[in-house]
Design a protein around this motif. Structure first.
Motif, PDB file in Angstrom:
ATOM      1  N   GLY A 144       8.200   0.189   1.104  1.00 30.45           N
ATOM      2  CA  GLY A 144       7.007   0.651   0.398  1.00 30.45           C
ATOM      3  C   GLY A 144       6.550   2.001   0.926  1.00 30.45           C
ATOM      4  N   SER A 145       6.681   2.209   2.236  1.00 29.33           N
ATOM      5  CA  SER A 145       6.223   3.472   2.839  1.00 29.33           C
ATOM      6  C   SER A 145       6.977   4.666   2.259  1.00 29.33           C
ATOM      7  N   ASP A 261      -0.949   1.617  -5.986  1.00 36.29           N
ATOM      8  CA  ASP A 261       0.019   1.025  -5.072  1.00 36.29           C
ATOM      9  C   ASP A 261       0.105  -0.459  -5.433  1.00 36.29           C
TER      10      ASP A 261
END
Ligand SMILES: Cc1ncc(COP(=O)(O)O)c(C=O)c1O
Length: 459
Positions: A144-145, A261
């Protein structure tokens, strides 16, 4: 029953017990050795009891996990736990879903990574295009980062501005972690800061921050439902429609980008995503976790001309972005999402879990609630004193682990498609029993004395 068959059944049971004892003893030895070996070079692994494997009364706690299936995990001694951590939320379908396993096994007939794209990538792109209409650009990553960092760069590259307002957790990339300051992130701080936090569902607070930064605003990034708000708040609730719409209008009014997100909410939220269910369309979407049911894959989805304008300036190029085994897992996973009522089931189970635990708290005489939307919730104790809450949380963790239920240290739980009614009933039995112990210990002042694992500190 004939005497002979009775004799045989006694000896079979005895044998079974002996085998169980032996495997537990062997598991215990193997676990201790593995634990020491891991601690030597990597003492930062997650274990809910910080490495404590045995209680004073001989109860075992999970330190190293051997295997997982559905919503269950087994430690090296063969002890089974109903799990609500679900690999940090990386699977909504449950561990080792048969169709995902089959797809990955079949993909293993070829190499995981080539320098060239392969057809399976196009198939996954099409599935995402179908579920997130209007996207004109996709980039893949592993974590995800990766894609949150890319989203921040695209916001800045596209607008030529620098400030990002955020709400929720967006990984460990420098753009986000620099808010922790040099002492906690080792990332050089910038003055004035380029990233600022607003509170979830706080439209007034957001607008005040927005007015302050509008001239340099590159983007607004948020988890659009139930972000983690810290130990005192727990998981935030679902989003107010007006809050989401305000963010959309405000960003558009100054030409800044809105980023959802959806790394947790993607395919967990009803209709597949918050944006689809709520009709508020962001410019960029981050996906990860659930999309490949445990295989490492994340995706950044972009609308409009953003990729054309800004991707070339984003310096994004992870080697493993086109790894095909994870695409195979993603295709199989998303096809299950399309066919079966996964999110509906998760919400139903989550809601029943919430009601059951809230009732158990009430019966045990403990102030507190389960907070957050049904797909990711947290148990929050309501005592005024932080130290008491810390002791309660720790004793609860200890007692549910003793009885075979695993949740995050901070009380977070992620129900999945694999959590069925029988599992739910057993989970609630465990919580009822554990909370009675926590309630009694709170009243007679014996919380600390009953705890044999390290205290779970406020974060
Ligand atoms: C909402 C959200 N965004 C971003 C991330 C970062 O993802 P990763 O840990 O895969 O880098 C997480 C991880 O928990 C997350 O929950």
């Amino acid at each position: 029953m004939q005497a002979g068959s009775e004799g045989r059944s006694v000896s079979t049971n005895t044998l079974k017990r002996l085998r169980g004892l032996l495997s537990r003893a062997l598991g215990r030895g193997r676990e201790a050795a593995l634990w020491q070996q891991m601690q030597k070079l990597h003492p930062w692994s997650y274990t809910p009891t910080h490495g404590i494997a045995w209680g004073r009364d001989g109860t075992s706690f999970p330190v190293v996990i051997d295997r997982a299936r559905g919503c269950r995990i087994w430690d090296l001694r063969g002890k089974e736990y109903i799990d609500y951590t679900m690999g940090w939320g990386t699977t909504v379908l449950g561990y080792c879903h048969s169709e995902v396993q089959k797809a990955v096994r079949s993909a293993m007939g070829s190499a995981p990574l080539l320098a060239y794209p392969r057809p399976i990538q196009a198939e996954v792109q099409s599935l995402l295009e179908r579920d997130f209409p209007g996207i004109t650009g996709v980039a893949f990553g592993k974590n995800g980062s990766d894609v949150c960092t890319l989203a921040a760069r695209l916001c800045r590259g596209y607008t030529g501005r620098k400030t990002i307002l955020y709400c929720g957790y967006h990984g460990w990339g420098d753009f986000w972690a620099e808010q922790h300051g040099f002492s906690r992130s080792s990332i050089p701080e910038r003055h004035p800061a380029l990233i600022h936090r607003f509170r979830f569902n706080d439209t007034g607070g957001f607008m005040a921050l927005f007015e302050q930064h509008r001239s340099d605003l590159a983007g607004v990034m948020l988890e659009p439902s139930g972000p983690w708000g810290g130990n005192d708040i727990g998981c935030e609730p679902d989003a107010d429609q007006g809050f989401l719409e305000t963010l959309r209008l405000a960003t558009r009014s100054v030409g800044a980008l809105l980023v959802f997100d959806e790394i947790i909410t993607g395919y967990r939220y009803l209709e597949g995503s918050v944006q689809r269910a709520r009709g508020v369309t962001p410019d960029l979407t981050c996906l990860g976790k659930a999309i490949a049911s445990g295989m490492p894959l994340s995706a950044l989805l972009a609308r409009g001309d953003i990729m054309q304008v800004a991707f070339g300036k984003a310096h994004y190029g992870p080697t493993f972005q086109a790894e095909a085994w994870s695409f195979a897992a993603a295709k199989a996973t998303i096809e299950v999402f399309h066919r079966e009522p996964v999110a509906l089931h998760v919400w139903k189970q989550g809601e029943a879990l919430r009601q059951g635990i809230d009732e158990a708290l009430r019966v045990a005489g403990i102030p507190g609630h389960v907070k957050g939307p049904p797909f990711r919730m947290s148990i929050c104790f309501g005592e005024e004193q932080g130290e008491i809450r810390e002791l309660q949380r720790t004793l609860l963790q200890q007692e549910i682990l003793r009885l075979g239920v695993s949740i995050y240290n901070n009380g977070v739980m992620l129900p999945s498609y694999a959590h069925d009614d029988t599992t739910l009933e057993r989970t609630l039995e465990v919580f009822r029993a554990a909370l009675i112990i926590v309630g009694r210990a709170t009243r007679d002042g014996s919380l600390a004395a009953k705890i044999c694992i390290p205290l779970l500190r406020e974060m």
